[in-house]
Design a protein around this motif. Structure first.
Motif, short mmCIF file in Angstrom:
data_model
loop_
_atom_site.label_atom_id
_atom_site.label_comp_id
_atom_site.label_asym_id
_atom_site.label_seq_id
_atom_site.Cartn_x
_atom_site.Cartn_y
_atom_site.Cartn_z
N GLN A 279 0.83 -1.21 0.00
CA GLN A 279 0.00 0.00 0.00
C GLN A 279 0.86 1.26 0.00
N LEU A 282 2.29 1.84 -3.52
CA LEU A 282 1.23 2.30 -4.42
C LEU A 282 0.92 3.78 -4.16
N ALA A 283 0.77 4.10 -2.88
CA ALA A 283 0.42 5.48 -2.50
C ALA A 283 1.52 6.45 -2.92
N ARG A 332 -3.98 6.72 -11.49
CA ARG A 332 -5.30 6.11 -11.25
C ARG A 332 -5.20 4.58 -11.19
N ARG A 335 -4.15 3.89 -7.71
CA ARG A 335 -5.27 4.18 -6.80
C ARG A 335 -6.33 3.09 -6.89
N ALA A 336 -6.50 2.51 -8.08
CA ALA A 336 -7.47 1.42 -8.21
C ALA A 336 -7.07 0.25 -7.30
N VAL A 338 -5.20 0.55 -4.52
CA VAL A 338 -5.43 1.02 -3.14
C VAL A 338 -6.92 0.84 -2.81
N ALA A 339 -7.76 1.21 -3.76
CA ALA A 339 -9.21 1.11 -3.55
C ALA A 339 -9.61 -0.33 -3.25
N ALA A 340 -8.97 -1.27 -3.92
CA ALA A 340 -9.31 -2.68 -3.68
C ALA A 340 -8.96 -3.08 -2.25
N LEU A 342 -9.04 -1.09 0.26
CA LEU A 342 -9.95 -0.38 1.16
C LEU A 342 -11.38 -0.89 1.08
N MET A 343 -11.83 -1.26 -0.13
CA MET A 343 -13.27 -1.42 -0.33
C MET A 343 -13.73 -2.82 -0.69
N ASP A 344 -12.81 -3.73 -1.04
CA ASP A 344 -13.25 -5.05 -1.46
C ASP A 344 -13.04 -6.10 -0.37
N VAL B 261 -15.29 5.17 3.77
CA VAL B 261 -15.19 3.81 3.24
C VAL B 261 -16.43 3.01 3.63
N ARG B 265 -19.37 1.50 0.89
CA ARG B 265 -19.54 0.04 0.81
C ARG B 265 -20.98 -0.39 1.03
N ALA B 275 -19.30 2.04 -3.98
CA ALA B 275 -17.95 1.47 -4.12
C ALA B 275 -17.79 0.67 -5.40
N ARG B 281 -14.33 5.06 -6.46
CA ARG B 281 -13.18 4.29 -5.93
C ARG B 281 -11.91 5.13 -6.02
N ASP B 282 -11.73 5.77 -7.17
CA ASP B 282 -10.53 6.59 -7.36
C ASP B 282 -10.48 7.74 -6.35
N ALA B 285 -9.74 6.45 -2.79
CA ALA B 285 -8.33 6.07 -2.66
C ALA B 285 -7.46 7.30 -2.55
N TRP B 288 -7.51 8.57 0.98
CA TRP B 288 -6.74 7.69 1.89
C TRP B 288 -5.24 8.00 1.74
N ILE B 289 -4.81 8.16 0.49
CA ILE B 289 -3.40 8.48 0.24
C ILE B 289 -3.04 9.83 0.84
#
Lengths: 344, 389
Positions: A279, A282-283, A332, A335-336, A338-340, A342-344, B261, B265, B275, B281-282, B285, B288-289
């Motif tokens: 993470q 990526l960030a 992006r 970030r996609a 990172v999103a995974a 956080l959110m999946d 978040v 969700r 989400a 999502r972008d 993220a 968060w960054i």
């Protein structure tokens, strides 16, 4: 909690900064970038002499070098060799790198398919011979050895056994090549899960390295902007008194500091094999790549017409920033991922 | 470089974490900051447990610890979603200024009650005619025997309607040049002649106030520094506000990102999960960054502070970046609800949480130094650009 480089690392930074500033002033950098190869062929032996290629360097040691080679771009395949290829090399080859006798890069992207570092490779190996086509190989025409991703793992191929087509590039000091392997003799480096895991670590490292270089680029762009805003006078005053100019510089400063914090965090995570490494890298890559572009664009704007000329050094940094931001996909894409998380 | 806690820090963190688990109620997801008396009671419990004034001198109710411990407290408190201490003006502004400039008697008198939340403080700096230009203030104090007699008006004073004391910048010498004529008083908010009139923010909440001073008599020794020191003393207050706020901001942002978040969700009003939208999502993220970048920027500034005694310049942009991140984040959350975001009262989504904080976030780029002033400070003091004024 200690967020500072060691005294030795700061010393290394100081040496690197002096060395690079002396060897690559803005005029010399432009000459090399516009030369036939874009490479300073004589510098490699000096890098070895200074210990920049030592296998014993930790990633935090390398981190200060990478930041400085962004501040003053180094016209040599240092990023490709030390960051992209070195982690995959066997001890004997690594030793040659450390002694300055060998340069290398990583060849992963293939035409017409997804080209991320972790995407599946179509190149194959049979009977010790590698066949496949790679594109956008960084410094592809400037190295002695390729580390090649294949469907069967990672292999080493000598550059003399491959068909290399160099390309021109916006960033003249970091040019890509297309590389074709027609049954080239290949030495296995890693296979199966080991190869996948290794490639993951190389990517983390590369993202951290890109972020560090980007921080160096952004710092130089800011320094140029600030110096110009103090010096250049319009309407009888230095343009830095006007908030339309000074606030741009402040915004670049803030973004740069944020990028630096993420880049150092990522570097530490890589050095320590921290569970947050993925993470963090990526960030850092996403943020710092964009921050470097932002810094250069504001610096160009702040310089007015002169910043828009070929003669001024800023566009060299701008193009390096664009290379960094585009590396392994735009922000992006990171970030996609990172999103995974956080959110999946 | 090492981001891990030392054994002492780790022990402190573990002890704090379990104390919070046993003692802290979750902050309500609601439109506002919550019931003030409940917060005050919570402040008292925090103080009794030893978690307020961690970095303050031991003799005055503090624990004399390094700022790292304050950072740990703020992080853990946000992660436990625990409420904050309500005495923020006292803790972040009045207290540090009293520690720096106060006499021993003043320190004894004010600091412990401030830490425990028994006495609440407010700030009288801005005036209707002088906001960012603090030195243009006109509220006056004239010596009459053993008292200063104060007349004038202050504005944008948070918590003034709850406050027992006010740190007040006054003009004591009308003939001196702008900055040199200022002094710094501690004023009893219950004294005759003090009138507080609440101002309603765009959220509808009366979080800040106007304060009117009509012949308010303030004991002569209720001054920090000497007459004419007001500007210097006020700079201590503002420096502290801008210097140590960073961790509170990044911790608060971490809490908001966590809520965001959680929000995206869940299925939205149209049954779809936000989400699953790549643009959302972008954007999530990105925040968060941003939050991580501010956290680690705070750590860098803190490392410099521990090494040199002065916070690193890199921290100067944290409030600026945080305020804009909080504005983007809360607007993003509101956008998820579409027009449902407009519905107030019992039917408001998320109990009105996001609509309140989205509107409240517009104040973030104004309070504690407007973003324009902060950009000037970075340009002039950090980058060394010439002064525009």
């Amino acid at each position: 909690m200690d967020f500072a480089f060691s005294e030795e690392q700061e010393q290394l930074r100081g040496f690197a900064r002096d060395f690079l500033a002396e060897r690559y002033d803005d005029v010399r950098l432009a000459q090399i970038a516009d030369s036939e190869t874009g490479v300073d062929a004589e510098v490699w032996a000096k890098l070895a002499e200074m210990g920049w290629l030592d296998a014993e360097l930790t990633f935090l040691d390398q981190a200060v070098l990478l930041e400085e080679t962004g501040y003053r771009p180094l016209a040599a395949p240092y990023f490709s060799t030390a960051v992209l290829a070195a982690p995959a090399l066997d001890d004997e080859t690594a030793k040659q790198v450390g002694e300055g006798r060998l340069t290398a890069t990583l060849a992963w992207a293939e035409p017409g398919v997804p080209q991320g570092l972790l995407d599946a490779a179509g190149a194959t190996v049979s009977g010790g011979r590698l066949t496949g086509e790679k594109v956008l190989v960084p410094d592809g025409a400037a190295v002695d050895l390729f580390v090649v991703t294949t469907a069967d793992g990672l292999y080493a191929v000598d550059a003399s056994d491959a068909a290399v087509t160099p390309h021109g590039a916006l960033d003249g000091t970091r040019r890509p090549a297309s590389v074709r392997f027609d049954g080239a003799p290949a030495r296995p480096l890693a296979s199966g899960d080991t190869a996948a895991e290794l490639l993951g670590r190389i990517r983390d490292r590369a993202y951290a390295a890109v972020a560090l270089e980007a921080v160096g680029v952004a710092q130089r762009a800011l320094d140029l902007l600030v110096a110009y805003a103090k010096d250049r006078k319009q309407f009888g005053k230095p343009i830095g008194v006007y908030q339309a100019v000074s606030h741009k510089a402040s915004d670049v400063y803030v973004r740069l500091q944020e990028a630096r914090s993420l880049a150092y965090w990522a570097a530490w995570c890589v050095a320590e094999n921290d569970p947050m490494a993925r993470q963090a890298c990526l960030a850092a890559k996403a943020f710092a790549g964009e921050a470097a572009v932002f810094a250069c664009e504001n610096a160009i704007q702040g310089h007015g017409g002169i910043g828009f000329t070929w003669e001024h050094v800023l566009h060299r940094y701008y193009k390096r920033a664009q290379w960094l931001a585009a590396f392994d996909g735009p922000a992006r894409a990171q970030r996609a991922e990172v999103a995974a998380f956080l959110m999946d | 470089m090492d981001f891990r806690d030392t054994p002492e820090e780790a022990a402190f963190r573990a002890e704090l974490r379990s104390w919070l688990q046993e003692n802290a109620s979750h902050r309500e997801v609601e439109a506002g900051r919550g019931d003030f008396d409940a917060l005050r009671a919570w402040g008292g419990r925090l103080y009794s447990a030893g978690y307020v004034g961690l970095t303050w001198p031991e003799g005055f109710g503090g624990r004399g610890l390094s700022p790292t411990y304050q950072a740990i407290y703020l992080e853990e408190s946000a992660r436990a979603d625990a409420p904050g201490h309500p005495g923020v003006i006292g803790l972040n502004m009045a207290g540090p200024t009293i520690i720096a400039w106060g006499t021993d008697e003043q320190k004894q008198r004010y600091l412990k009650l401030l830490l425990s939340g028994e006495e609440i403080w407010c700030q009288g700096f801005s005036e209707p005619g002088s906001g960012s230009d603090l030195a243009a203030g006109r509220t006056s104090a004239v010596l009459d025997g053993d008292h200063w007699v104060v007349n004038g008006q202050k504005v944008w004073s948070s918590y003034a309607h709850k406050a027992d004391w006010c740190i007040l910048v006054v003009r004591t010498d009308p003939d001196a040049p702008k900055h040199a004529g200022l002094s710094y008083l501690i004023v009893d908010m219950h004294a005759p002649g003090v009138t507080v009139r609440p101002l309603h923010q765009i959220t509808g909440d009366p979080e800040f106030n106007e304060i009117f001073f009509d012949d308010v008599r303030v004991p002569r020794d209720s001054m920090l520094g000497r007459p004419g020191d007001g500007w210097k003393v006020a700079m201590t207050t503002l420096l502290h506000e801008r210097g140590t706020l960073g961790f509170a901001l990044s911790a608060e942002l971490e809490r908001m990102v966590n809520h965001l978040v959680e929000l995206v969700r869940r299925p939205g009003p149209d049954g779809r999960r936000p989400a699953d939208d790549p643009l959302i999502r972008d954007a999530v993220a990105r925040e968060w960054i941003e939050m991580q970048s501010l956290r680690f920027t705070n750590y860098r500034a803190l490392t410099t502070l521990l090494e040199t005694g002065i916070p690193g310049p890199e921290g100067s942009g944290v409030k600026l970046a945080w305020s804009e991140a909080n504005q983007r984040l809360t607007s993003l959350a509101q956008s998820v609800f579409g027009l449902h975001a407009q519905v107030t009262g019992d039917d408001a989504p998320w109990n009105g949480f996001w609509q309140y904080w989205q509107l409240r976030s517009r104040g973030n780029t104004i309070e504690a130094g407007t973003s324009e002033i902060l950009r000037n400070i970075i340009a002039e003091r950090v980058l060394g650009l010439p002064k525009g004024r």
